[in-house]
Design an enzyme around this catalytic site. Structure first.
Site, PDB file in Angstrom:
ATOM      1  N   LYS A 228      51.464  47.904  35.766  1.00 36.14           N
ATOM      2  CA  LYS A 228      52.398  47.348  35.855  1.00 36.14           C
ATOM      3  C   LYS A 228      53.598  47.750  37.088  1.00 36.14           C
ATOM      4  CE  LYS A 228      52.884  48.400  30.665  1.00 36.14           C
ATOM      5  NZ  LYS A 228      53.436  49.236  29.799  1.00 36.14           N
ATOM      6  N   ARG A 263      45.181  51.594  27.848  1.00 40.48           N
ATOM      7  CA  ARG A 263      45.616  50.178  27.210  1.00 40.48           C
ATOM      8  C   ARG A 263      44.990  49.398  28.910  1.00 40.48           C
ATOM      9  NH1 ARG A 263      49.093  46.371  26.726  1.00 40.48           N
ATOM     10  NH2 ARG A 263      48.764  44.160  25.108  1.00 40.48           N
TER      11      ARG A 263
END
Length: 296
Positions: A228, A263
């Protein structure tokens, strides 16, 4: 493993003591992290199915299949398009015995994926975008991940503001947990996700990651920080696919704090990070981790 057998035969619960890696299959042309690597060009699900198999071979305990991008600024996708992207992939992987999670906010897509063999519903909206989704979760009694997001994918990174990000996010997740339990859902079937990168600044994300142990006291926790943008800000790495070392560092810290599912895009590296984080988790009673096989 990602699961332990619950009190009834065939019923599984999130296993806090043995953290698992959830590998990511984005069947979208506009994923922020992999530039459509598994997108079904001309309707061919082959690349996504192959990618899912590769994630399992690398050690993923769960494969999370999504057909709508949730990157900042992403536009919504209609249910029919999303369903056509994910159902063939879910069906093929589930038929091979893969534990498949469907990443969707839509009841119609979730129902089709569950019918095709998905075992988990991963919902970034926590049931707020489709009023039919939470009733479906309760009816199907399916393991469910509910996530915090401020705004929508299109707007979430437009100057997010909180009074106290940890308290605000925890309050939201507790309220949604309560609503599900009141509707008849068992607590052992629900995991929470603080929503790293979903309507948060770099400092918000760091504050949430520092508080994973507090979230873990509320319910099983999933953390999704892989590749991210806040990691790019911290490290100066612009290309998302080059952020895997930073992503693994976050995975280790999250598991040390009590997360039970991480994840990830790079499953092999994340499995090693999870093993280290599990060994570091002094607050929990842990089984030994084999340092060679990384058995979970």
């Amino acid at each position: 493993m990602a699961w332990r057998v619950g009190p009834d035969p065939g019923r599984h619960e999130f296993d806090r003591a043995r953290p698992a890696v959830m590998g990511i299959v984005n069947t979208t042309p506009d994923s922020f992290s992999d530039a459509g690597l598994a997108f079904a060009v001309d309707g061919d699900p082959g690349p996504a199915i192959a990618h899912g198999r590769a994630l399992v071979a690398a050690g993923a305990a769960i494969v999370d299949v999504g057909g709508e991008s949730t990157r900042p600024g992403a536009a919504a996708v209609d249910a029919a398009t999303e369903r056509s992207r994910v159902v063939p992939v879910v069906e093929a992987l589930a038929a091979e015995g893969v534990v498949v999670s469907i990443d969707t906010t839509k009841a119609a897509v979730a129902a089709a994926a569950l019918d095709a063999g998905a075992m988990i519903l991963n919902d970034v909206s926590a049931g707020r975008f489709d009023p039919d989704l939470l009733p479906l979760v309760v009816e199907r009694d399916v393991p469910y991940v509910l996530m915090h997001m401020q705004g929508t994918p299109r707007t979430m990174q437009s100057a997010p503001v909180y009074d106290d990000v940890v308290a605000d996010v925890m309050g939201f997740l507790a309220e949604r947990l309560g609503a599900l339990v009141d509707a008849g859902m068992a607590m052992d079937r629900i995991a929470i996700d603080p929503g790293i990168g979903f309507g948060k600044t770099v400092e918000h994300n760091l504050d949430l990651l520092r508080a994973i142990d507090r979230f873990a006291a509320l319910a099983p926790v999933l953390v999704g920080a892989s590749r991210k943008s806040f990691l790019g800000t911290i490290t100066g790495v612009d290309e998302p696919r080059d952020r895997d070392p930073a992503s693994a560092a976050v995975a280790a810290l999250a598991v040390a704090g009590g997360a039970c599912v991480v994840r990830a895009h790079d499953v092999a590296a994340t499995r090693q990070a999870v093993a280290v984080g599990r060994a570091m988790g002094a607050r929990r009673r842990l089984d030994p981790v084999d340092p060679v096989t990384l058995e979970q």
